[in-house]
Motif scaffolding. Structure first.
Motif, PDB file in Angstrom:
ATOM      1  N   ILE A 156     -23.359 -95.139 -47.482  1.00 28.21           N
ATOM      2  CA  ILE A 156     -22.521 -94.932 -48.677  1.00 28.21           C
ATOM      3  C   ILE A 156     -22.972 -93.695 -49.444  1.00 28.21           C
ATOM      4  CG2 ILE A 156     -21.955 -95.876 -50.954  1.00 28.21           C
ATOM      5  CD1 ILE A 156     -21.695 -98.592 -49.701  1.00 28.21           C
ATOM      6  N   LEU A 157     -24.296 -93.556 -49.610  1.00 26.92           N
ATOM      7  CA  LEU A 157     -24.786 -92.427 -50.413  1.00 26.92           C
ATOM      8  C   LEU A 157     -24.612 -91.085 -49.690  1.00 26.92           C
ATOM      9  CD1 LEU A 157     -28.008 -93.959 -52.034  1.00 26.92           C
ATOM     10  CD2 LEU A 157     -25.712 -93.752 -52.992  1.00 26.92           C
ATOM     11  N   THR A 158     -24.470 -91.111 -48.387  1.00 26.42           N
ATOM     12  CA  THR A 158     -24.176 -89.871 -47.652  1.00 26.42           C
ATOM     13  C   THR A 158     -22.678 -89.612 -47.630  1.00 26.42           C
ATOM     14  OG1 THR A 158     -26.043 -90.370 -46.220  1.00 26.42           O
ATOM     15  CG2 THR A 158     -24.589 -88.617 -45.482  1.00 26.42           C
ATOM     16  N   PHE A 159     -21.938 -90.711 -47.513  1.00 21.96           N
ATOM     17  CA  PHE A 159     -20.484 -90.569 -47.430  1.00 21.96           C
ATOM     18  C   PHE A 159     -19.892 -89.982 -48.717  1.00 21.96           C
ATOM     19  CE2 PHE A 159     -16.225 -92.210 -48.242  1.00 21.96           C
ATOM     20  CZ  PHE A 159     -15.559 -91.846 -47.092  1.00 21.96           C
ATOM     21  N   LEU A 160     -20.371 -90.493 -49.857  1.00 16.68           N
ATOM     22  CA  LEU A 160     -19.761 -90.074 -51.134  1.00 16.68           C
ATOM     23  C   LEU A 160     -19.829 -88.565 -51.363  1.00 16.68           C
ATOM     24  CD1 LEU A 160     -20.620 -92.975 -53.613  1.00 16.68           C
ATOM     25  CD2 LEU A 160     -18.401 -92.365 -52.635  1.00 16.68           C
ATOM     26  N   PRO A 161     -21.021 -87.940 -51.300  1.00 17.94           N
ATOM     27  CA  PRO A 161     -21.027 -86.485 -51.489  1.00 17.94           C
ATOM     28  C   PRO A 161     -20.275 -85.734 -50.391  1.00 17.94           C
ATOM     29  CG  PRO A 161     -23.257 -87.292 -51.038  1.00 17.94           C
ATOM     30  CD  PRO A 161     -22.381 -88.483 -51.201  1.00 17.94           C
ATOM     31  N   ALA A 162     -20.295 -86.262 -49.159  1.00 18.23           N
ATOM     32  CA  ALA A 162     -19.548 -85.593 -48.076  1.00 18.23           C
ATOM     33  C   ALA A 162     -18.051 -85.643 -48.391  1.00 18.23           C
ATOM     34  CB  ALA A 162     -19.843 -86.258 -46.737  1.00 18.23           C
ATOM     35  N   TRP A 163     -17.596 -86.787 -48.854  1.00 20.87           N
ATOM     36  CA  TRP A 163     -16.179 -86.951 -49.178  1.00 20.87           C
ATOM     37  C   TRP A 163     -15.805 -86.113 -50.406  1.00 20.87           C
ATOM     38  CZ3 TRP A 163     -12.341 -89.104 -46.488  1.00 20.87           C
ATOM     39  CH2 TRP A 163     -11.127 -89.331 -47.134  1.00 20.87           C
ATOM     40  N   ASN A 164     -16.720 -86.078 -51.386  1.00 25.76           N
ATOM     41  CA  ASN A 164     -16.425 -85.364 -52.637  1.00 25.76           C
ATOM     42  C   ASN A 164     -16.756 -83.877 -52.566  1.00 25.76           C
ATOM     43  OD1 ASN A 164     -15.573 -87.702 -53.881  1.00 25.76           O
ATOM     44  ND2 ASN A 164     -17.609 -88.215 -54.630  1.00 25.76           N
ATOM     45  N   SER A 165     -17.200 -83.398 -51.429  1.00 23.00           N
ATOM     46  CA  SER A 165     -17.638 -82.011 -51.299  1.00 23.00           C
ATOM     47  C   SER A 165     -16.527 -81.043 -51.724  1.00 23.00           C
ATOM     48  CB  SER A 165     -18.010 -81.770 -49.830  1.00 23.00           C
ATOM     49  OG  SER A 165     -18.417 -80.456 -49.680  1.00 23.00           O
TER      50      SER A 165
END
Lengths: 431, 316
Positions: free
Chosen positions: B241-250
């Motif tokens: 989750i913590l990797t996905f969020l910044p990747a998605w919000n990049s």
């Protein structure tokens, strides 16, 4: 032995880094490879602006069909982040042959050597002066259109409060404008009767508020040599402007932070007068019909002033085939092409010949008023590479003043920062 | 029977105040219970209303969105309701393409991030590495450097990296990763926070399990793969989750390194709506569309995420 091996690995890594660094330095700047192999790329800020993008794409398609030597490709970026993309591309040497540029940024990009002077086969004398990007005596960019500032109000509201509709020949004076705001505020219908877009802190602040400063007699910088703002941004006229801007907030005529969309607030009668761009005219007219009054900005002493300079096209220094880029730009500047873009964007066509082809902008047309605003009252934002810095400082200072900061101290601080920046950049003379 | 009566009598006086105390406690618990529920409902409303506003506004025309702002109507699907904004989103932005790009970029970043960071954490937690405390401290220290300060030098660096592309003449070596998918993935695979999180979680797994596995002849990689990782579900979910969020919000990074529209992720698409005349309804419709995958992912991993936070003491 193990230590020797380690040293070898570390040394190899350092050497690789050094080589990479040197290679990078060698290929730095704005140089690129676009324009090779008969292909040429254009970057535009119109990502998401479907109408303007389609109009520009039609020009590109027309050019591609008109000859067989060069294929032009259009690449669109969203406007809000376009400048960042260009600067990042320039840093990595990946700029395309043709870019579009917001007018006031042209001197900075020319100074940074992103742009090369234009050498076109068309005569640019016919263009509105605000559609040309000139620096150091050279023309670096040309635009299809300009935009203008205007006051929007309901005729019925003005009549009800005994306020006349301002005209180009007889704009509101400072006193008249003050009386109008007082009457509207006293009515009680509007918390803040005037919306000047204080919530939009981007380029809007210098674009919209520096003409008010100029109408008082001040300016962003001394335009004799563009080396100092002292005396013009903090002189008596500028102080008068600052105190007037502050009074608009303290009297409750404007919100210190307006809503997210001034035009929609005006259409919903949240505000009585909108000081906005010509791009809001079509939606305001659709919402209000004949009740809409489009008026020039206020004359605050030195005549009505509005901002000049919108998006323009330039050729980059790294373009491998600048002749093809110039040829495309020359083709794109035909009256028919300029008119097509102006129709799609509801903007002011850059030339008389194009204006004659755009419904509403012909002589006597209902939109011709904006072309008159632009021709008679437009003041270009200072044509200096220091402009992006000046714009940032002016925005900060105006925000502080509106929010109650001491006008003289705030202006003095802005002048000190601008002068220091110019000095630290060697006066922004040609590199 | 008599004995038990006496016993009850003897016990009664002593237990009487207890009973009173118990009632007070029960009452207090009820009060706290009611208060707790009110607080929870209040917080739910507080966090839910922006999302509700976004969704409801996505169904309204621009003028109505602003007309409803000063009343509760802003949160209600009333008035001129339609799906027009959703249809317009796909006209203005290649939304489907951006969504597919972001899903791919995020999924690969998450998968590679779990592998790389857990391996690093495993080495630091389980293997005999000289100076591993210093190494871990240095890794954690990188967290204090904001990405914005590294962005421009990083652009320059990725532009120096070798790459290859398929042309009509076969595979050709080129210079620079600008304008590719890999430039949106690889710089974000190794992550100091994920290493730290895995490390903390691995520390809570008894080392005796490793020793038992080693006695059975397992090597380090087998211990990692068959002992430690199967026991690290909550940590994996949290890192996911913590990797996905910044990747998605990049947003900033793709803005700087991606030039071709076909390679852009969803967040850059938001800017497509901010023209001189902003289409607020379309902004809300697009925002609703790109929020759905994040909500779905959180719901899917919610239990593991909460477990991991509780067990690692990390308040992500």
């Amino acid at each position: 032995m193990r230590h020797a091996k380690k040293r070898l690995i570390v040394a190899s890594l350092l050497a690789t880094s050094l080589v990479a660094t040197m290679a990078g330095c060698a290929s730095g700047g704005a140089s690129g490879s676009d324009g090779k192999n008969g292909e040429l790329t254009i970057w535009t800020h119109n990502g998401g602006n479907t109408e303007e993008l389609a109009a520009v794409q039609a020009i590109v398609d027309g050019y591609n069909k008109s000859q067989s030597e060069t294929t032009v490709k259009l690449q669109a970026f969203p406007q809000a982040s376009y400048n960042d993309s260009v600067i990042a591309a320039a840093a990595s040497g990946k700029l395309p042959c043709i870019v579009d540029i917001d007018g006031p940024n042209v001197p900075n990009w020319a100074w940074a050597k992103y742009l090369t002077p234009l050498d076109l086969s068309v005569d640019l004398d016919e263009n509105l002066p605000s559609t040309l990007g000139i620096w150091n005596g050279e023309t670096y960019s040309v635009g299809y259109y300009d935009v203008a500032l205007a006051m929007f109000a309901r005729k019925s509201v003005l009549a009800e409060h005994g306020i006349r509709v301002a005209t180009i020949d007889e704009p509101w004076t400072q006193e008249e404008f003050g009386d109008a705001l007082k009457a509207l505020k006293a009515d009680g219908t509007w918390k803040n009767p005037l919306d000047i877009g204080t919530g939009d802190v981007g380029e809007w602040y210098p674009y919209a508020y520096s003409p008010l400063l100029q109408s008082f007699g001040g300016d962003l910088i001394n335009r004799d040599d563009f080396q100092s703002a002292d005396g013009v941004l903090n002189g008596p006229e500028a102080l008068e402007w600052a105190e007037w801007m502050q009074s608009l907030a303290t009297e409750g005529y404007i919100a210190t932070k307006s809503g997210a969309d001034s035009a929609l607030d005006f259409q919903n009668n949240v505000t009585a007068i909108q000081y906005g761009g010509s791009w809001a005219a079509a939606n305001n007219a659709a919402a209000l019909g004949d009740d809409l009054a489009v008026m020039p900005s206020v004359d605050l002493g030195e005549g009505t002033k509005i901002g000049g300079g919108s998006w323009q096209w330039g050729v980059t220094t790294g373009c491998a085939n600048p002749e093809a880029a110039m040829d495309y730009l020359s083709y794109s500047l035909s009256p028919e092409n300029i008119a097509a873009v102006a129709v799609a964007t509801a903007t002011i066509p850059a030339t008389d010949a194009a204006a004659a082809l755009v419904p509403g902008f012909e002589e006597g047309g209902n939109l011709a008023i904006f072309r008159e605003f632009s021709a008679n009252s437009a003041v270009l934002r200072p044509e200096t590479p220091a402009y992006p810095f000046i714009a940032t400082e002016f925005t900060k200072a105006t925000q502080d003043i509106i929010n109650g900061g001491d006008p003289q101290d705030t202006l003095d601080a802005a002048v000190a920062a601008i002068d220091a920046n110019i000095k630290s950049n060697g006066g922004y003379t040609q590199k | 029977m008599a004995i038990s009566n006496v016993a009850i009598a003897e016990v009664a006086p002593a237990s009487a105040p207890h009973v009173v105390l118990g009632r007070k406690t029960a009452k207090k618990k009820r009060v706290i219970g009611v208060g707790g529920w009110i607080l929870r409902i209040g917080l739910t409303v507080l966090f839910l209303f922006p999302i509700l506003f976004m969704f409801v506004s996505s169904l309204k025309p621009d003028q109505q969105i602003f007309g409803d702002l000063s009343s509760i109507a802003a949160f209600l699907p009333i008035g001129n309701i339609s799906m027009d904004n959703y249809a317009a989103v796909f006209d203005r932005v290649p939304a489907a393409r951006f969504l597919v790009n972001s899903i791919g970029i995020s999924a690969i970043t998450v998968a590679a991030g779990i592998l790389v960071n857990s391996l690093a954490a495993f080495a630091l937690s389980r293997m005999r590495v000289r100076g591993k405390t210093i190494i871990l401290t240095l890794i954690i220290a990188t967290l204090i450097v904001p990405f914005e300060t590294l962005a421009l030098p990083l652009v320059w660096w990725v532009n120096q990296l070798p790459s290859f592309e398929l042309t009509e003449f076969g595979f050709m070596f080129t210079k620079g990763w600008i304008d590719t998918y890999q430039v949106q993935i690889i710089p974000f695979v190794a992550n100091a926070f994920s290493i730290y999180l895995f490390h903390q979680y691995f520390e809570s797994i008894p080392k005796e399990l490793d020793e038992a596995a080693r006695m059975d002849g397992a090597g380090w990689f087998r211990i990692y793969r068959q002992v430690v990782m199967p026991l690290s579900g909550p940590a994996i979910a949290t890192v996911a989750i913590l990797t996905f969020l910044p990747a998605w919000n990049s947003y900033l990074w793709p803005l700087m390194v991606v030039q071709t529209e076909e390679l852009r992720p969803v967040m850059v698409g938001v800017q497509y709506f901010f023209q001189l005349n902003v289409s607020w309804g379309e902004v809300m419709a697009y925002s609703t569309l790109i929020t759905l995958p994040v909500v779905a992912l959180f719901i899917a991993f919610q239990r593991s995420f909460v477990n991991s936070i509780a067990s690692s003491g990390v308040k992500g």
